[in-house]
Write a protein that holds these residues in place. Structure first.
Motif, short mmCIF file in Angstrom:
data_model
loop_
_atom_site.label_atom_id
_atom_site.label_comp_id
_atom_site.label_asym_id
_atom_site.label_seq_id
_atom_site.Cartn_x
_atom_site.Cartn_y
_atom_site.Cartn_z
N VAL A 9 0.85 -1.18 0.00
CA VAL A 9 0.00 0.00 0.00
C VAL A 9 0.89 1.24 0.00
CG1 VAL A 9 -1.84 1.22 1.22
CG2 VAL A 9 -1.73 -1.28 1.30
N VAL A 10 0.57 2.20 -0.86
CA VAL A 10 1.38 3.41 -0.99
C VAL A 10 1.29 4.25 0.28
CG1 VAL A 10 1.67 5.57 -2.25
CG2 VAL A 10 1.16 3.45 -3.50
N THR A 11 2.45 4.65 0.79
CA THR A 11 2.53 5.56 1.94
C THR A 11 3.16 6.89 1.56
OG1 THR A 11 4.65 4.58 2.59
CG2 THR A 11 2.65 3.67 3.60
N ASP A 12 3.96 6.90 0.51
CA ASP A 12 4.63 8.11 0.04
C ASP A 12 4.32 8.27 -1.45
OD1 ASP A 12 6.49 10.02 -0.96
OD2 ASP A 12 7.88 9.58 0.66
N ALA A 13 3.41 9.18 -1.78
CA ALA A 13 2.95 9.32 -3.16
C ALA A 13 4.08 9.71 -4.11
CB ALA A 13 1.83 10.36 -3.23
N ALA A 14 5.00 10.56 -3.64
CA ALA A 14 6.08 11.01 -4.51
C ALA A 14 7.00 9.86 -4.89
CB ALA A 14 6.86 12.13 -3.82
N ARG A 15 7.33 9.01 -3.94
CA ARG A 15 8.24 7.90 -4.22
C ARG A 15 7.56 6.78 -5.00
NH1 ARG A 15 13.19 7.70 -1.95
NH2 ARG A 15 13.71 9.26 -0.38
N ALA A 16 6.30 6.50 -4.68
CA ALA A 16 5.62 5.38 -5.32
C ALA A 16 5.01 5.75 -6.66
CB ALA A 16 4.54 4.84 -4.39
N GLY A 17 4.79 7.03 -6.91
CA GLY A 17 4.18 7.44 -8.17
C GLY A 17 2.70 7.14 -8.23
N ALA A 18 2.06 7.08 -7.06
CA ALA A 18 0.62 6.83 -6.98
C ALA A 18 0.13 7.44 -5.68
CB ALA A 18 0.33 5.33 -7.02
N PRO A 19 -1.15 7.79 -5.61
CA PRO A 19 -1.68 8.42 -4.39
C PRO A 19 -1.54 7.52 -3.17
CG PRO A 19 -3.24 8.64 -6.23
CD PRO A 19 -2.17 7.69 -6.67
N ALA A 20 -1.35 8.16 -2.02
CA ALA A 20 -1.27 7.40 -0.77
C ALA A 20 -2.54 6.59 -0.57
CB ALA A 20 -1.06 8.36 0.41
N GLY A 21 -2.38 5.35 -0.12
CA GLY A 21 -3.50 4.46 0.08
C GLY A 21 -3.77 3.53 -1.09
N THR A 22 -3.10 3.76 -2.23
CA THR A 22 -3.28 2.90 -3.40
C THR A 22 -2.67 1.53 -3.15
OG1 THR A 22 -3.21 4.81 -4.89
CG2 THR A 22 -2.83 2.64 -5.87
N VAL A 23 -3.40 0.47 -3.47
CA VAL A 23 -2.87 -0.89 -3.40
C VAL A 23 -2.23 -1.21 -4.74
CG1 VAL A 23 -3.40 -3.33 -3.09
CG2 VAL A 23 -4.61 -1.61 -1.73
N LEU A 24 -0.92 -1.43 -4.75
CA LEU A 24 -0.20 -1.68 -6.00
C LEU A 24 0.05 -3.16 -6.25
CD1 LEU A 24 2.43 1.23 -6.14
CD2 LEU A 24 0.21 1.05 -7.28
N THR A 25 0.29 -3.92 -5.21
CA THR A 25 0.44 -5.37 -5.37
C THR A 25 -0.46 -6.06 -4.37
OG1 THR A 25 2.26 -5.64 -3.78
CG2 THR A 25 2.85 -5.11 -6.06
N SER A 26 -0.95 -7.22 -4.76
CA SER A 26 -1.84 -7.96 -3.87
C SER A 26 -1.85 -9.42 -4.29
CB SER A 26 -3.27 -7.39 -3.96
OG SER A 26 -4.15 -8.05 -3.08
N SER A 27 -2.00 -10.30 -3.32
CA SER A 27 -2.10 -11.72 -3.62
C SER A 27 -3.03 -12.38 -2.62
CB SER A 27 -0.73 -12.41 -3.59
OG SER A 27 -0.28 -12.56 -2.25
N ALA A 28 -3.55 -13.54 -3.00
CA ALA A 28 -4.37 -14.35 -2.11
C ALA A 28 -3.98 -15.80 -2.32
CB ALA A 28 -5.85 -14.16 -2.41
N GLN A 29 -3.55 -16.45 -1.25
CA GLN A 29 -3.23 -17.87 -1.33
C GLN A 29 -4.53 -18.64 -1.13
OE1 GLN A 29 0.51 -19.81 0.34
NE2 GLN A 29 -1.00 -20.43 1.89
#
Length: 364
Positions: free
Chosen positions: A328-348
């Protein structure tokens, strides 16, 4: 070696404070005996070449490692004299400097501690050499690059995966079947046409026929079933070839992911992993987290300040069974996406054992 590694793994770990007190008494006795052995009967220094004047770096360090090994089998109490004699023998030999071992701090994550306590309460798989571990999962990962016109593109690719991995760790024997799902947009970016070109089911097909990871980063069952069942030893394993910086803590936290994603650890090793991960500095609790399949849970997490993202390992709130992970993005400038955005996710979704991989007809 697997049988030996599992020896008495069902016995609960003894209380750490009691073990630490026993170890301190043992080392004090060793140090006292070492000082006495450095003198003759009249109190004069011996002329032998025993280097026992600095037990904290020489004999004491070796004794600590010996005590740690014995502690796994519950044999520390009452062996101080025998170990002291053993240290004298070792001290007469020239040895390489001991490796720097980072001590394991006190566990800070209640989520991971509870996951460790519940690790032995779920049915255990017992795969045998020649069989396959079959993992079914749902994933979402960032996809970046250039489209056919050379323009940059970003989107989030999604898939349902089924992977067959040989129990014996043969890198050439794995298979994958994948269903590519409708992609999701990266915030602020359109979904490019290229993102939809491979929608649908693909495979089964062979996985890559090589594995260029370092030995200590392997996660096949043949390897992970021999990992330590002692949390402190597992902690040392996570920090193999790492130092004592904040970035090293980040790398160790990411290595936990490598042992959870499409990997299966026996219950004893799994409990040790969770207890070791609970002690990595900077771990926090996220009360509400959702995996790629939409299952809600509670997470143990740590922020990667370089990427500007929080890496979360999600567990069922009741059983503390591992569900999946997300970033989940915590730093928008470093991640290139708004804070709170889920960029990776998985479910086993499931882990099972199969006698064979997919049939030749299915692979065609």
């Amino acid at each position: 070696m697997t049988r030996l590694e599992r020896f008495r793994s069902e016995v609960p770990q003894p209380d750490p404070d009691r073990l630490r007190a026993n170890e301190d008494r043992l080392l004090a006795a060793i140090a006292q005996d070492s000082r006495r052995l450095g003198q003759d009967a009249e109190g004069r220094p011996r002329r032998a070449s025993l280097r026992l004047r600095r037990p904290a770096q020489g004999a004491r360090g070796r004794a600590r490692r010996t005590a740690s090994r014995l502690r796994r089998f519950g044999l520390v109490t009452g062996l101080a004299a025998a170990l002291a004699a053993g240290v004298v023998v070792v001290a007469t030999r020239r040895a390489d400097p001991p490796a720097v071992i980072r001590p394991m701090p006190a566990a800070a994550s209640e989520v991971l501690t509870r996951a460790a306590q519940n690790a032995t309460r779920t049915p255990e798989l017992h795969p045998e050499p020649g069989q396959f571990l079959v993992y079914e999962s749902r994933t979402m990962d960032p996809a970046t690059g250039e489209d056919r016109a050379g323009r940059p593109m970003r989107y989030l690719s999604r898939a349902v995966r089924k992977v067959w991995l040989p129990v014996d760790g043969d890198a050439t024997g794995g298979f994958i079947e994948e269903e590519v799902l409708e992609p999701k947009p990266w915030p602020g970016w359109p979904i490019p046409p290229e993102a939809r070109e491979n929608l649908g089911r693909h495979g089964p097909s062979k996985l890559a026929d090589f594995d260029d990871r370092a030995e200590f980063l392997r996660n096949d069952y043949a390897y992970v079933s021999r990992l330590p069942t002692d949390p402190r030893k597992m902690y040392e394993h996570l920090y193999t070839q790492l130092g004592n910086t904040r970035q090293d803590d980040t790398d160790a936290w990411d290595r936990v992911r490598g042992l959870l994603t499409e990997a299966y650890l026996p219950a004893a090793q799994r409990a040790a992993l969770f207890r070791a991960a609970a002690a990595i500095p900077g771990v926090v609790t996220v009360e509400h987290a959702v995996d790629a399949a939409g299952r809600a849970g509670i997470a143990a997490a740590r922020v990667d300040p370089v990427l500007g993202q929080r890496q979360e390992y999600i567990f069922d709130r009741e059983t503390y069974l591992y569900l999946g992970e997300r970033s989940v993005v915590t730093d928008a400038a470093r991640a290139g996406a708004p804070a709170g955005t889920v960029l990776t996710s998985s479910a086993q979704l499931s882990v099972s054992v199969a006698d064979h991989g997919p049939s030749a007809a299915a692979r065609d």
